[in-house]
Design an enzyme around this catalytic site. Structure first.
Site, PDB file in Angstrom:
ATOM      1  N   LYS A  78      10.110 -19.776 -24.872  1.00  0.00           N
ATOM      2  CA  LYS A  78       8.606 -19.539 -24.605  1.00  0.00           C
ATOM      3  C   LYS A  78       8.332 -18.134 -25.299  1.00  0.00           C
ATOM      4  CE  LYS A  78       5.489 -18.996 -20.599  1.00  0.00           C
ATOM      5  NZ  LYS A  78       5.466 -18.887 -19.200  1.00  0.00           N
ATOM      6  N   SER A 153       2.205 -22.573 -16.983  1.00  0.00           N
ATOM      7  CA  SER A 153       2.012 -21.799 -18.138  1.00  0.00           C
ATOM      8  C   SER A 153       2.866 -21.900 -19.167  1.00  0.00           C
ATOM      9  CB  SER A 153       1.878 -20.341 -18.034  1.00  0.00           C
ATOM     10  OG  SER A 153       2.829 -19.662 -17.894  1.00  0.00           O
ATOM     11  N   SER A 177       4.999 -21.687 -13.184  1.00  0.00           N
ATOM     12  CA  SER A 177       4.874 -22.153 -14.585  1.00  0.00           C
ATOM     13  C   SER A 177       6.285 -22.617 -15.152  1.00  0.00           C
ATOM     14  CB  SER A 177       4.582 -20.712 -15.435  1.00  0.00           C
ATOM     15  OG  SER A 177       3.267 -20.500 -15.206  1.00  0.00           O
TER      16      SER A 177
HETATM   17  N1  GLN Z   1      -0.700 -20.912 -12.927  1.00  0.00           N
HETATM   18  C1  GLN Z   1      -0.490 -19.862 -12.134  1.00  0.00           C
HETATM   19  C2  GLN Z   1      -1.396 -18.817 -12.687  1.00  0.00           C
HETATM   20  O1  GLN Z   1      -2.144 -18.830 -13.569  1.00  0.00           O
HETATM   21  C3  GLN Z   1       1.063 -19.586 -12.329  1.00  0.00           C
HETATM   22  C4  GLN Z   1       1.242 -19.209 -13.748  1.00  0.00           C
HETATM   23  C5  GLN Z   1       2.728 -18.422 -13.818  1.00  0.00           C
HETATM   24  O2  GLN Z   1       3.614 -18.977 -13.070  1.00  0.00           O
HETATM   25  N2  GLN Z   1       3.170 -17.792 -14.816  1.00  0.00           N
HETATM   26  O3  GLN Z   1      -1.208 -17.507 -12.297  1.00  0.00           O
END
Ligand code: GLN
Length: 493
Positions: A78, A153, A177
């Site tokens: 990532k 994400s 995410s």
């Molecule tokens: N979707 C969640 C957010 O927007 C979690 C994102 C993540 O785990 N980095 O904060």
């Protein structure tokens, strides 16, 4: 069978037997990337040349009989970890030209284990999102249906594994995410316990929640990667100095006698009926395999989302204060003076979702509101954690759906942040409590989209997660089902 479609353990067998070389494997993966990447857009940066050099080194090592845990295995990262000499953008314009001078600890560990890096994968900007649509570098498409999002994400990592553009990948999980995109892309994703994997060199989003973990094609590969990345790091003050078990040793323990908790708060209205049915069927499979199901309650579940959207933005607003355009990253040429340069750089360098989080975070931390929001949220967070401590007196593992819906359409939720935030309704609690969670495929919707099953366990019980996930995967015949579905659906014609 093309090499790119195999798992880590299958490729290791071939490498050891001398049937293939690391260069062959990499060539196959890059052939696949050339074939599908313009449709999937899983990567921000490809690292072909350095990958080829790594493959040559791996083949030389193999000739000398030096085979390590990941020798010759192409892995995607990532774009949130520092990799020396390669841009680390975090999906943001503000870091689009940032080249870190050092490797993150996980990168160092993968390197030392002989892994080959295919490239840096797309992600929501600063990991804020559930669809990979907030990336400055454009959206990633779900390989199962290119009109849909891959989750987020870490959507690029999940899509890259699902589309066979790498053999495995790493992601990060602050509120879901890793697990949510794993569910939406039909792959395995594990968020370790807070403190299990070092975050040194991981760009921070919400420091009390962030964890790094693997995306893999099956549970065995997940255990293999965990063996490499877990462990104490003196450079990371929240990493915990606790022995790392051999996660592979949990793979064949079976599930007989394991108590599986079914939390009533996670089987609620609003879940897509196909997801509910699939998860219920998975629970039946677990029972057939010898697990004992117990009904449990996690009474503060309804507050998880609200608490998360106070705590995470609060921490993010502080973490993101460092991006000012002075020493690195994007600097606006428009600034009239120093203060104006800061303002212009941050206004144009950050996207809308990141700015929304910074504003919310600054608000909940401001004097006069701190007690009402941040402090209250921290108190409720302690109650959420206590719910899990109490639940784990009655069960060894908790089962839930990973996501309330399968992959939605690109653009479907971009105008409604609340709808987007609800995607993580089942994953956020694990980050709140610091416990580990895994998502594994458990079936498909009528449209042929993957469905994810989530297991949660007590602190540092990743082994139990792997044990249950492997038992389920085997009993349900998931490997064969996914292979069949993949052949039918992931053809890019
Ligand atoms: N979707 C969640 C957010 O927007 C979690 C994102 C993540 O785990 N980095 O904060």
């Amino acid at each position: 069978m093309e090499l790119y479609s195999l798992t880590i353990h299958e490729l290791q067998d071939k490498l050891r037997a001398g049937e293939v070389t690391a260069a062959d494997i990499l060539a196959s993966v890059y052939q696949r990337i050339d074939q599908v990447e313009d449709k999937v857009h899983a990567y921000i940066t490809l690292m072909k040349e350095s990958a080829q050099a790594q493959a040559a080194a791996a083949d030389a090592a193999i000739r000398n009989g030096d085979i390590k845990a990941l020798t010759g295995i192409p892995i995607a990262l990532k774009d949130i970890y520092c990799v020396q000499g390669f841009t680390t953008t975090c999906g943001s314009r503000i870091l689009h030209n940032f080249v870190p001078p050092y490797d993150a600890t996980v990168v160092e560990k993968l390197r030392a284990a002989g892994a080959i890096f295919t490239g840096k994968t797309n992600m929501d900007e600063f990991a804020m999102g559930s669809s990979t649509e907030t990336s400055y570098f454009g959206v990633t498409c779900n390989p199962w249906d290119l009109t849909r999002i891959p989750g987020g994400s870490s959507g690029g990592s999940a899509a890259a594994v699902a589309a066979d553009e790498c053999i495995a990948a790493l992601g990060s999980d602050t509120g879901g995410s890793i697990r949510q995109p794993a569910a939406l892309c039909g792959v395995v994703g594990l968020k370790p316990t807070y403190g299990r994997v070092s975050r040194f060199g991981l760009v921070a989003f919400a420091s009390s929640l962030d964890q790094i973990g693997p995306f893999t094609k099956d549970v065995e590969d997940c255990a293999i990667l965990m063996n490499v990345i877990a462990g104490y790091d003196p450079r990371e003050s929240t990493s915990v100095n606790l022995e790392v078990p051999d996660y592979r040793s949990f793979l064949s323990r079976g599930i007989k006698g394991l108590r599986i908790g079914i939390p009533k708060e996670y089987f609620i209205e609003g879940i897509d009926p196909e997801i509910l049915a699939s998860v219920q069927q998975a629970v039946a499979v677990l029972e057939t395999a010898g697990a004992k199901c117990v009904d449990i309650s996690l009474p503060h579940t309804e507050y998880c989302l609200a608490v998360y959207y106070i705590v995470a933005p609060a921490e993010a607003s502080s973490n993101l204060a460092r991006y000012d355009g002075v020493k690195y990253g994007f600097r606006s040429p428009e600034g009239r003076d120093l203060l104006d340069m800061y303002k212009q750089s941050r206004s144009t360098g950050f996207g809308d979702e990141v700015k929304r989080r910074i504003i919310i975070g600054t608000y909940v931390l401001s004097s006069g509101y701190y007690d009402a929001y941040y402090k209250k949220a921290s108190q409720v967070r302690a109650l959420i954690r206590r719910d899990f401590d109490e639940a784990f007196q009655e069960c060894d593992i908790i089962v839930t759906p990973t996501s309330p819906t399968a992959a939605f359409r690109i653009g479907e939720k971009t105008d409604d942040p609340m709808q987007m935030y609800l995607s993580d309704i089942f994953t956020i609690s694990a980050n709140m409590a610091g416990i580990p969670g895994i998502s594994i495929p458990c079936g498909f919707t009528g449209d042929g989209l993957p469905i994810g099953l989530q297991f949660l366990a007590g602190h540092f019980q990743e082994g139990t997660l792997i044990q249950a996930a492997a038992a389920y995967e085997k009993t349900a015949g998931m490997g064969a089902l996914i292979a069949r579905q993949k052949q039918a659906k992931i053809n890019f014609s």
